[in-house]
Design a protein around this motif. Structure first.
Motif, short mmCIF file in Angstrom:
data_model
loop_
_atom_site.label_atom_id
_atom_site.label_comp_id
_atom_site.label_asym_id
_atom_site.label_seq_id
_atom_site.Cartn_x
_atom_site.Cartn_y
_atom_site.Cartn_z
N LYS A 267 0.82 -1.21 0.00
CA LYS A 267 0.00 0.00 0.00
C LYS A 267 0.85 1.25 0.00
CE LYS A 267 -4.26 -1.67 2.23
NZ LYS A 267 -5.10 -1.56 3.46
N LYS A 268 1.93 1.23 0.77
CA LYS A 268 2.78 2.41 0.87
C LYS A 268 3.66 2.60 -0.36
CE LYS A 268 3.15 2.75 5.92
NZ LYS A 268 4.08 2.69 7.08
N ALA A 269 4.17 1.48 -0.91
CA ALA A 269 5.15 1.58 -2.00
C ALA A 269 4.53 1.70 -3.38
CB ALA A 269 6.08 0.37 -1.95
N SER A 270 3.37 1.09 -3.59
CA SER A 270 2.82 1.00 -4.94
C SER A 270 2.54 2.36 -5.60
CB SER A 270 1.55 0.14 -4.95
OG SER A 270 0.57 0.67 -4.10
N PRO A 271 2.13 3.41 -4.85
CA PRO A 271 1.93 4.71 -5.53
C PRO A 271 3.21 5.27 -6.13
CG PRO A 271 0.81 4.68 -3.40
CD PRO A 271 1.69 3.47 -3.44
N SER A 272 4.37 4.75 -5.71
CA SER A 272 5.64 5.26 -6.22
C SER A 272 6.12 4.51 -7.46
CB SER A 272 6.72 5.13 -5.14
OG SER A 272 6.33 5.76 -3.95
N VAL A 273 5.44 3.42 -7.82
CA VAL A 273 5.88 2.57 -8.93
C VAL A 273 5.06 2.90 -10.17
CG1 VAL A 273 6.27 0.21 -9.71
CG2 VAL A 273 6.50 0.78 -7.29
N GLY B 256 9.32 1.62 -13.49
CA GLY B 256 10.17 2.67 -12.94
C GLY B 256 9.62 3.08 -11.59
N PHE B 257 10.26 4.05 -10.98
CA PHE B 257 9.77 4.50 -9.67
C PHE B 257 10.13 5.97 -9.46
CE2 PHE B 257 13.90 2.51 -9.17
CZ PHE B 257 14.63 3.44 -8.45
N VAL B 258 9.36 6.61 -8.59
CA VAL B 258 9.53 8.03 -8.29
C VAL B 258 10.79 8.20 -7.43
CG1 VAL B 258 8.54 10.06 -7.18
CG2 VAL B 258 7.06 8.46 -8.44
N TRP B 259 11.69 9.05 -7.90
CA TRP B 259 12.93 9.30 -7.18
C TRP B 259 12.80 10.45 -6.20
CZ3 TRP B 259 17.36 6.88 -6.29
CH2 TRP B 259 18.44 7.61 -5.79
N ASP B 260 12.15 11.55 -6.63
CA ASP B 260 12.00 12.72 -5.77
C ASP B 260 10.72 13.47 -6.13
OD1 ASP B 260 12.51 14.19 -8.11
OD2 ASP B 260 14.65 14.36 -7.69
N LYS B 261 10.44 14.54 -5.41
CA LYS B 261 9.21 15.30 -5.62
C LYS B 261 9.32 16.29 -6.77
CE LYS B 261 7.39 14.84 -0.94
NZ LYS B 261 6.81 15.53 0.24
N GLN B 262 10.49 16.36 -7.37
CA GLN B 262 10.67 17.25 -8.53
C GLN B 262 10.29 16.58 -9.85
OE1 GLN B 262 13.18 17.24 -5.87
NE2 GLN B 262 11.74 18.87 -5.26
N GLY B 263 9.82 15.34 -9.79
CA GLY B 263 9.34 14.67 -11.00
C GLY B 263 10.32 13.73 -11.65
N PRO C 278 8.02 9.74 -3.37
CA PRO C 278 9.32 9.09 -3.58
C PRO C 278 9.49 7.88 -2.66
CG PRO C 278 9.56 11.46 -3.27
CD PRO C 278 8.17 11.12 -2.88
N LEU C 279 10.15 6.86 -3.17
CA LEU C 279 10.44 5.69 -2.33
C LEU C 279 11.55 6.04 -1.33
CD1 LEU C 279 10.57 2.72 -4.87
CD2 LEU C 279 8.92 3.03 -3.03
N PRO C 280 11.43 5.56 -0.10
CA PRO C 280 12.55 5.75 0.83
C PRO C 280 13.77 4.95 0.37
CG PRO C 280 10.86 4.32 1.79
CD PRO C 280 10.29 4.87 0.52
N GLY D 91 11.84 -1.59 -12.23
CA GLY D 91 11.05 -1.48 -11.01
C GLY D 91 11.89 -1.66 -9.77
N PRO D 92 11.34 -1.31 -8.59
CA PRO D 92 12.13 -1.37 -7.37
C PRO D 92 12.15 -2.76 -6.73
CG PRO D 92 9.95 -0.50 -6.89
CD PRO D 92 10.00 -0.72 -8.38
N LEU D 93 13.28 -3.07 -6.11
CA LEU D 93 13.39 -4.19 -5.18
C LEU D 93 13.47 -3.58 -3.79
CD1 LEU D 93 13.72 -7.35 -5.12
CD2 LEU D 93 16.17 -6.92 -4.82
N LEU D 94 12.57 -4.01 -2.91
CA LEU D 94 12.43 -3.40 -1.59
C LEU D 94 12.80 -4.38 -0.49
CD1 LEU D 94 8.89 -1.83 -2.18
CD2 LEU D 94 11.09 -0.73 -2.59
N ASP D 95 13.25 -3.83 0.65
CA ASP D 95 13.44 -4.68 1.82
C ASP D 95 12.15 -4.69 2.64
OD1 ASP D 95 13.39 -2.28 3.21
OD2 ASP D 95 15.51 -2.32 3.78
N SER D 96 12.16 -5.39 3.77
CA SER D 96 10.93 -5.54 4.55
C SER D 96 10.48 -4.24 5.20
CB SER D 96 11.11 -6.61 5.63
OG SER D 96 12.22 -6.30 6.46
N ALA D 97 11.34 -3.21 5.19
CA ALA D 97 10.96 -1.90 5.70
C ALA D 97 10.39 -1.02 4.59
CB ALA D 97 12.16 -1.21 6.35
#
Length: 389
Positions: free
Chosen positions: A71-77, A104-111, A163-165, A228-234
């Motif tokens: 839920k948290k990460a998907s809006p960034s993908v 792809g994924f969102v890097w920052d708030k500047q687009g 943006p993804l952490p 696309g991103p590979l994420l850890d459990s955090a």
């Protein structure tokens, strides 16, 4: 079993199968299949009802954490479509042709949007689609083909961007849980899970340069997941899904690879600042490893016992290498005067040209490094200021 006997058994099996089908068709004689089973009205139950639903209770804690992570990460993908423009020969009108898709994924708030270079390679345009199906034209900011990284930019209000952490990849452990989000086969917002299967892998980029410290995972990565991103459990970014290994090369076989986030976090800011990577260079050209090996085997040159090294072919005028006094190979009247052998950088042995590139990739233009050289039986150490390529 001999080949002739095997062929005979196979032929017999086929004849039996054909005979059985023919017999069934003859027996049915146009009747419905149900007639073969003697279905009658006594088999029906007029009181049949849907079965009662069994309450399941709460979801397991691990399920809840995975759901929350998605839920948290998907809006960034995002889903990326690469496009080429063609001209219709009959009307001379231009039209767009989708070339391929990726993630792809969102890097920052500047687009800024990060993806793989191979996702947009050879395309003339790119479009970015968010989970709400809104689509934006993207501009190309810069690419680093050697690391398979590309940065796009879209003109969008900041409030929409999440943006993804950013995590780190230098302290990952084999066995850690990982999560891949992407658009395999055009199926957007797909989550796959797995573990880190291996660390420190090496794969080739599209330029044939080696990408080091790659993460291996068994999380399913398929065509369309690239970028696309590979994420850890955090829920932190630890890599960019970039490649799969499979017999067919088209579908996951439990061996996927991701460019580590430490590499991504090193080069993406460079691309955003300059549109390219200011990759540092010593200011020398090097003989290939196979040629050096041949020279050593033929006792044309020597090197320290038990050590590798790379042989300097030429030194660029005005470079840090020239200022430090690194010797190039020279052709003279009496024969060839071989150049310096680079055997270490900052005290770490250089065995091959790959090692040299790997060490340089960890530095920036302007850095000073200690280079250990070997020439005619003697070692010396010089300080070289790296320059941009």
């Amino acid at each position: 079993m001999t080949k002739s006997k095997s062929s005979g058994v196979s032929m017999l099996f086929i004849l039996i199968l054909l005979g059985t089908n023919a017999f069934l068709l003859f027996q049915m004689n146009g009747k419905p299949l149900s007639s073969l089973f003697g279905r009658g009205s006594s088999l029906f139950s007029p009181n049949a009802q849907p079965r009662a639903i069994q309450p399941r209770g709460n979801l397991a804690e691990i399920e809840m954490s995975t759901i929350e992570l998605f839920k948290k990460a998907s809006p960034s993908v995002v889903h990326i479509t690469s496009i080429n423009v063609r001209r219709d020969r009959s009307s001379s009108k231009l039209y767009e042709v989708p070339q391929g898709t990726g993630s792809g994924f969102v890097w920052d708030k500047q687009g800024h949007i990060v993806t793989n270079f191979h996702v947009i390679k050879g395309s003339q345009k790119a479009r970015v689609t968010f989970p709400d199906q809104s689509t934006w034209n993207a501009s190309l900011v810069g690419v680093d083909p050697d690391k398979d990284i590309a940065v796009l930019k879209i003109d969008i209000r900041e409030g929409k961007l999440v943006p993804l952490p950013i995590g780190e990849s230098n302290n990952l452990l084999v066995g850690q849980s990982v999560f891949a989000i992407g658009n395999p086969f055009g199926l957007d917002q797909t989550l796959t899970t797995g573990v880190i299967s291996g660390l420190g892998r090496e794969i080739q980029s599209v330029t044939k340069r080696t990408i080091s410290d790659v993460i291996q995972t068994d999380a399913a990565i398929n065509p369309g997941n690239s970028g696309g991103p590979l994420l850890d459990s955090a829920g932190r970014l630890i890599g960019i899904n970039t490649a799969i290994y499979s017999p067919t090369g088209t579908q996951s076989a439990g061996v996927g690879f991701a460019v580590p986030v430490d590499t991504v976090n090193f080069y993406v800011p460079e691309l955003i600042k300059y549109g390219k990577v200011e990759r540092p260079v010593l200011g020398v050209s090097i003989f290939n490893d196979a040629y050096l090996k041949q020279l050593i085997e033929n006792k044309v040159i020597d090197r320290p016992e038990g050590k590798g090294g790379v042989l300097v072919k030429s030194v660029s005028p005005g470079s840090g290498a020239e200022e430090a006094g690194i010797k190039p190979t020279q052709r003279q009247e009496k024969g060839i005067l071989w150049g310096d052998l680079i055997i270490a950088i900052n005290g770490k042995e250089v065995q091959t040209t790959h090692d040299l590139h790997k060490f340089l990739d960890k530095h920036r233009a302007g850095d000073q490094i200690k280079v250990t050289l070997y020439w005619q039986g003697k070692e010396r150490v010089v300080t070289v200021k790296l320059q941009s390529r």
